[in-house]
Design an enzyme around this catalytic site. Structure first.
Site, PDB file in Angstrom:
ATOM      1  N   LEU A 140      -0.009   6.694  -3.172  1.00  0.00           N
ATOM      2  CA  LEU A 140       0.010   5.596  -2.215  1.00  0.00           C
ATOM      3  C   LEU A 140       0.644   5.994  -0.892  1.00  0.00           C
ATOM      4  O   LEU A 140       1.493   5.297  -0.359  1.00  0.00           O
ATOM      5  CB  LEU A 140       0.753   4.384  -2.792  1.00  0.00           C
ATOM      6  CG  LEU A 140       0.071   3.644  -3.943  1.00  0.00           C
ATOM      7  CD1 LEU A 140       0.923   2.481  -4.391  1.00  0.00           C
ATOM      8  CD2 LEU A 140      -1.308   3.170  -3.544  1.00  0.00           C
ATOM      9  N   CYS A 141       0.285   7.167  -0.412  1.00  0.00           N
ATOM     10  CA  CYS A 141       0.802   7.553   0.901  1.00  0.00           C
ATOM     11  C   CYS A 141      -0.350   8.080   1.756  1.00  0.00           C
ATOM     12  O   CYS A 141      -0.231   9.102   2.417  1.00  0.00           O
ATOM     13  CB  CYS A 141       1.934   8.547   0.775  1.00  0.00           C
ATOM     14  SG  CYS A 141       1.576   9.927  -0.297  1.00  0.00           S
ATOM     15  N   GLY A 142      -1.474   7.389   1.701  1.00  0.00           N
ATOM     16  CA  GLY A 142      -2.593   7.745   2.556  1.00  0.00           C
ATOM     17  C   GLY A 142      -3.150   9.126   2.208  1.00  0.00           C
ATOM     18  O   GLY A 142      -3.133   9.536   1.058  1.00  0.00           O
TER      19      GLY A 142
END
Lengths: 138, 287
Positions: free
Chosen positions: B88-90
């Protein structure tokens, strides 16, 4: 005005000291060294102990405890790359004493699984810290 | 057209998602500030270390450390890939892996084999899935990485180089440009390319205590360790800002979605009311 040199003491966590000094005293691998401005290039490992920095113009002397690292000397720049450096005031004497006692007990106990080099290093670190604290008390 | 109740449940569920992404965004923002401070705190040490190594490289040294020598034939190349533990960090990890894979492919085309060390769970997952040769891995470093945990991984690679099993060593990580931008970077660790201080010239040498080999070995190992540590700390800062950004986008998207659904819901409700009225009116007319 006396000649001065740039002194930088840094550890991986933070910059400890940066400024002018007339003399730096550290315990190098082969004994204590005092570095004055214009010293010939020198590089050495340092042992656990204190580093004293004398500041110019009757400035106070700064004590920093390091548990090892690298000392690099260029004629007018002294760099200390400390593994862990603390201000002398920060050292918890009780913790140092405890670590020393434990290391000594371990040396006396001589159980088979002790790593001697490790214990001796711990002992050296603890006694260097203690010495520094005692000196500050005076 | 979906009934009013259906749309309402949909809105509720999107609102819940938005709450989560908002919370994650705020957590990442506060962690990012700390990570940036940590990165700044480590910088003086890294720059001093760099300049000391530059001095060593420019000194008229009697002992040339193997990390400073370029080997002629390259048979095996080592990569240390730094990644995050969590997702969930691009595109942060994906971009770094892409850079790593293309660098690896270049070496493979020249006939060299690849050994890998991974830092962080995501790199380990990705590279074991594509069947790369992972010789060492470490994860669970948390938000405040400690050098002590990294030393083992680095030592695996340095030992391999010392024994001649590796001829080159690279480090892949994300460079923190600013909060909005992080770019993957492939950095050559060995042979080291120090910034030689031209002012000093080449006609001097250090006094070594106790001797040049011991000291230079020690300095070079610390140098490599400090570079890797710096990379890991920087990667944490990248992770936090990338996550903050990704979560901000997600929250914004959820907001758009909700307002769209709200309009739809209002229309559906209005249509139902209108229908009811016309039915009543129609019924009254029939009587």
């Amino acid at each position: 005005m006396a000649a001065t040199m740039q002194v930088d003491i840094v550890s991986a966590e933070a910059e400890i000291f940066s400024g002018e000094a007339t003399m730096v005293i550290a315990s190098a691998e082969l004994g204590e060294v005092g570095i004055a401005p214009g010293h010939t290039p020198l590089i050495t490992r340092i042992r656990p102990g204190e580093i004293r920095v004398q500041q110019p113009d009757d400035g106070e002397e700064i004590d920093v405890y390091v548990s090892g690292g690298i000392l690099e000397v260029q004629p007018y720049v002294v760099t200390v790359l400390a593994d862990t450096a603390l201000r002398a005031d920060d050292i918890d004497e009780a913790a140092a004493q405890k670590a020393k006692d434990e290391a000594e007990a371990a040396l006396a106990g001589k159980s088979g699984e002790i790593n001697f080099a490790d214990v001796q290093r711990q002992l050296a670190e603890a006694s260097a810290q203690l010495q520094l604290v005692k000196k500050l008390r005076r | 057209m979906a009934s009013g109740k259906e749309i309402r449940t949909q809105i509720k569920s999107i609102q819940n998602t938005q709450k989560i992404t908002k919370a994650m965004e705020m957590v990442a923002a506060s962690k990012m500030r700390k990570a940036q401070d940590r990165m700044a705190a480590n910088r003086p040490y890294a720059t001093r270390m760099k300049s000391v190594v530059g001095h060593i490289a420019s000194a008229n040294i009697e002992y040339l450390h193997p990390y400073l020598k370029d080997r002629d034939s390259v048979k095996r190349v080592g990569f240390i890939v730094v990644s995050t533990d969590r997702g969930l960090c691009g595109g942060l990890n994906t971009n770094a892996f892409k850079a790593a894979v293309s660098a690896m492919k270049e070496w493979q085309d020249q006939g060299a084999e690849i050994d890998l060390c991974t830092i962080g769970r995501k790199a380990n997952g990705f590279f074991s899935r594509i069947g790369a040769n992972i010789v060492g891995q470490v994860d669970g470093l948390g938000d405040a990485p400690e050098l002590a945990k990294l030393v083992g991984t680095i030592k695996i690679m340095l030992d391999a180089y010392d024994e001649g099993r590796l001829d080159r060593l690279y480090l892949v990580e994300n460079e923190f440009v600013n909060t909005m931008t992080q770019t993957p970077r492939v950095q050559q660790l060995i042979p080291a390319e120090p910034d030689v201080d031209e002012k000093l010239g080449h006609h001097w040498d250090y006094i070594y205590e106790p001797d040049s080999k011991t000291v230079v070995d020690h300095v070079m190992t610390r140098y490599i360790e400090s570079l890797v540590y710096q990379a890991v700390v920087e990667n944490v800062a990248c992770e936090m800002s990338a996550r903050m950004l990704a979560m901000k986008n997600a929250s914004d998207n959820a907001g758009d979605f909700i307002s769209e659904l709200q309009t739809k819901y209002n229309k559906a409700r209005q249509a139902a009311i209108t229908q009811e009225i016309s039915e009543i009116v129609g019924g009254a007319a029939a009587v």
